[in-house]
Design a protein around this motif. Sequence first.
Motif, mmCIF file in Angstrom:
data_model
loop_
_atom_site.group_PDB
_atom_site.id
_atom_site.type_symbol
_atom_site.label_atom_id
_atom_site.label_comp_id
_atom_site.label_asym_id
_atom_site.label_seq_id
_atom_site.Cartn_x
_atom_site.Cartn_y
_atom_site.Cartn_z
ATOM 1 N N SER A 68 16.860 4.050 2.731
ATOM 2 C CA SER A 68 17.328 2.673 2.917
ATOM 3 C C SER A 68 16.711 2.010 4.150
ATOM 4 C CB SER A 68 18.859 2.646 3.033
ATOM 5 O OG SER A 68 19.293 3.469 4.112
ATOM 6 N N THR A 69 16.280 2.820 5.125
ATOM 7 C CA THR A 69 15.587 2.286 6.302
ATOM 8 C C THR A 69 14.091 2.326 6.035
ATOM 9 O OG1 THR A 69 17.337 3.092 7.768
ATOM 10 C CG2 THR A 69 15.235 2.524 8.783
ATOM 11 N N THR A 70 13.506 1.153 5.877
ATOM 12 C CA THR A 70 12.112 1.052 5.453
ATOM 13 C C THR A 70 11.372 0.047 6.324
ATOM 14 O OG1 THR A 70 12.771 1.526 3.175
ATOM 15 C CG2 THR A 70 10.593 0.591 3.501
ATOM 16 N N TYR A 71 10.139 0.407 6.707
ATOM 17 C CA TYR A 71 9.290 -0.483 7.506
ATOM 18 C C TYR A 71 7.979 -0.698 6.751
ATOM 19 C CZ TYR A 71 12.500 1.212 11.129
ATOM 20 O OH TYR A 71 13.618 1.559 11.847
ATOM 21 N N PHE A 72 7.848 -1.834 6.072
ATOM 22 C CA PHE A 72 6.622 -2.137 5.340
ATOM 23 C C PHE A 72 5.553 -2.647 6.299
ATOM 24 C CE2 PHE A 72 9.339 -2.050 1.612
ATOM 25 C CZ PHE A 72 8.486 -1.564 0.630
ATOM 26 N N PHE A 73 4.329 -2.153 6.124
ATOM 27 C CA PHE A 73 3.213 -2.678 6.903
ATOM 28 C C PHE A 73 2.036 -3.090 6.017
ATOM 29 C CE2 PHE A 73 3.150 1.970 6.986
ATOM 30 C CZ PHE A 73 1.864 2.299 6.596
ATOM 31 N N LEU A 74 2.147 -2.872 4.696
ATOM 32 C CA LEU A 74 1.145 -3.365 3.748
ATOM 33 C C LEU A 74 1.866 -3.747 2.461
ATOM 34 C CD1 LEU A 74 -2.116 -3.501 3.646
ATOM 35 C CD2 LEU A 74 -1.867 -1.649 1.985
ATOM 36 N N GLN A 75 1.666 -4.988 2.016
ATOM 37 C CA GLN A 75 2.256 -5.461 0.768
ATOM 38 C C GLN A 75 1.228 -6.289 0.015
ATOM 39 O OE1 GLN A 75 5.922 -7.411 2.232
ATOM 40 N NE2 GLN A 75 7.094 -5.764 1.265
ATOM 41 N N ASN A 76 1.178 -6.080 -1.296
ATOM 42 C CA ASN A 76 0.181 -6.758 -2.134
ATOM 43 C C ASN A 76 -1.232 -6.538 -1.595
ATOM 44 O OD1 ASN A 76 2.165 -7.844 -3.902
ATOM 45 N ND2 ASN A 76 2.549 -9.498 -2.425
ATOM 46 N N SER A 77 -1.455 -5.332 -1.065
ATOM 47 C CA SER A 77 -2.761 -4.903 -0.531
ATOM 48 C C SER A 77 -3.173 -5.642 0.738
ATOM 49 C CB SER A 77 -3.860 -5.064 -1.592
ATOM 50 O OG SER A 77 -3.574 -4.270 -2.729
ATOM 51 N N CYS A 78 -2.249 -6.377 1.359
ATOM 52 C CA CYS A 78 -2.561 -7.151 2.561
ATOM 53 C C CYS A 78 -1.623 -6.758 3.697
ATOM 54 C CB CYS A 78 -2.444 -8.647 2.286
ATOM 55 S SG CYS A 78 -3.562 -9.215 0.978
ATOM 56 N N PRO A 79 -2.105 -6.788 4.953
ATOM 57 C CA PRO A 79 -1.269 -6.394 6.091
ATOM 58 C C PRO A 79 -0.057 -7.304 6.252
ATOM 59 C CG PRO A 79 -3.591 -6.452 6.711
ATOM 60 C CD PRO A 79 -3.494 -7.087 5.362
ATOM 61 N N VAL A 80 1.067 -6.702 6.581
ATOM 62 C CA VAL A 80 2.266 -7.464 6.920
ATOM 63 C C VAL A 80 2.097 -7.975 8.352
ATOM 64 C CG1 VAL A 80 4.758 -7.337 7.280
ATOM 65 C CG2 VAL A 80 3.699 -6.117 5.358
ATOM 66 N N PRO A 81 2.376 -9.264 8.607
ATOM 67 C CA PRO A 81 2.193 -9.807 9.963
ATOM 68 C C PRO A 81 2.990 -9.032 11.009
ATOM 69 C CG PRO A 81 2.535 -11.581 8.379
ATOM 70 C CD PRO A 81 2.803 -10.297 7.647
ATOM 71 N N ASN A 82 2.413 -8.956 12.215
ATOM 72 C CA ASN A 82 3.052 -8.342 13.384
ATOM 73 C C ASN A 82 3.296 -6.843 13.222
ATOM 74 O OD1 ASN A 82 3.246 -10.940 14.637
ATOM 75 N ND2 ASN A 82 5.107 -11.333 13.440
ATOM 76 N N THR A 83 2.483 -6.186 12.404
ATOM 77 C CA THR A 83 2.597 -4.732 12.265
ATOM 78 C C THR A 83 1.350 -4.013 12.774
ATOM 79 O OG1 THR A 83 1.718 -4.779 9.998
ATOM 80 C CG2 THR A 83 4.121 -4.942 10.262
ATOM 81 N N TYR A 84 0.419 -4.746 13.371
ATOM 82 C CA TYR A 84 -0.799 -4.155 13.943
ATOM 83 C C TYR A 84 -1.538 -3.302 12.913
ATOM 84 C CZ TYR A 84 1.629 -5.603 18.169
ATOM 85 O OH TYR A 84 2.298 -6.334 19.108
ATOM 86 N N THR A 85 -1.646 -3.859 11.700
ATOM 87 C CA THR A 85 -2.309 -3.165 10.597
ATOM 88 C C THR A 85 -3.643 -3.836 10.294
ATOM 89 O OG1 THR A 85 -0.172 -2.576 9.646
ATOM 90 C CG2 THR A 85 -2.091 -2.422 8.198
ATOM 91 N N THR A 86 -4.677 -3.035 10.105
ATOM 92 C CA THR A 86 -6.004 -3.540 9.755
ATOM 93 C C THR A 86 -6.515 -2.786 8.539
ATOM 94 O OG1 THR A 86 -6.499 -4.020 12.084
ATOM 95 C CG2 THR A 86 -8.361 -3.925 10.558
ATOM 96 N N VAL A 87 -6.885 -3.517 7.496
ATOM 97 C CA VAL A 87 -7.466 -2.893 6.305
ATOM 98 C C VAL A 87 -8.940 -2.638 6.583
ATOM 99 C CG1 VAL A 87 -7.993 -3.164 3.867
ATOM 100 C CG2 VAL A 87 -5.815 -4.004 4.773
ATOM 101 N N LEU A 88 -9.337 -1.384 6.544
ATOM 102 C CA LEU A 88 -10.727 -1.008 6.805
ATOM 103 C C LEU A 88 -11.561 -1.004 5.532
ATOM 104 C CD1 LEU A 88 -10.008 1.970 9.244
ATOM 105 C CD2 LEU A 88 -10.462 -0.418 9.830
ATOM 106 N N GLN A 89 -10.954 -0.550 4.451
ATOM 107 C CA GLN A 89 -11.658 -0.469 3.171
ATOM 108 C C GLN A 89 -10.618 -0.320 2.078
ATOM 109 O OE1 GLN A 89 -15.263 2.054 2.832
ATOM 110 N NE2 GLN A 89 -14.194 3.114 1.173
ATOM 111 N N ASN A 90 -10.703 -1.168 1.046
ATOM 112 C CA ASN A 90 -9.700 -1.114 -0.014
ATOM 113 C C ASN A 90 -10.311 -1.614 -1.319
ATOM 114 O OD1 ASN A 90 -7.219 -0.542 -1.099
ATOM 115 N ND2 ASN A 90 -6.219 -2.402 -0.373
#
Length: 219
Positions: A68-90
Amino acid sequence: MINYMVEGSGTFHVTLQLLNGTFPLPQNYSLSPNEEVVVEVAINSTLDQIKIVINECWATPTSNPLDSTTYFFLQNSCPVPNTYTTVLQNGNSTASRLSIRIFSFVQQSVIYLHCKVQICFETSGATCKPDCIGRTERYKNIIAVGRASSGPIYQSTYWPGNETTESLQDVIYIIMGVLLGALVLAILCLVFYRKRRVGNYNFNFTPKQERFTYHVFGT
């Protein structure tokens, strides 16, 4: 590294592993809030048309991806804002990668990472690469979907080994304090002993009186 079998048009062996650059992270690895980890998802296919697409990624405090405790950092193949996520290759090949500073926004002592993936068959008229800039939907030949997980990952502040280290440091500080106190006490005792041994003496100096005879000669 945890492996899953994804059923679709055939059988694909999907792996998810965590990397430090290009090197796999050791088991029970710990990260600081400023450290990045690379998430790599790959399949065992030799066909050039087969691509893997990371669709969603999230973190949970347990190994249960449905926690029930979930932290999304990628949705619809795109980074979630303010999660310091960078897609390198997809969607480019049989391996997709992204980097993330997971503990910069997740305040947990330990986490597990989970990713939902899609197996895509690329053709001349349909690309498998997600479009996060235009946010437009492109037709993709999705032939299978699946999920992969990896963990645990410890936050360096809470890493189990740190508790032992901190306890050891406390013991060292206590020993150093006791030794320092003993040294100060020894110095004070030495000063007191030397003072008693020398004692207090009064020295009275009486100038020696000399007798002088004067002869006065008249001119």
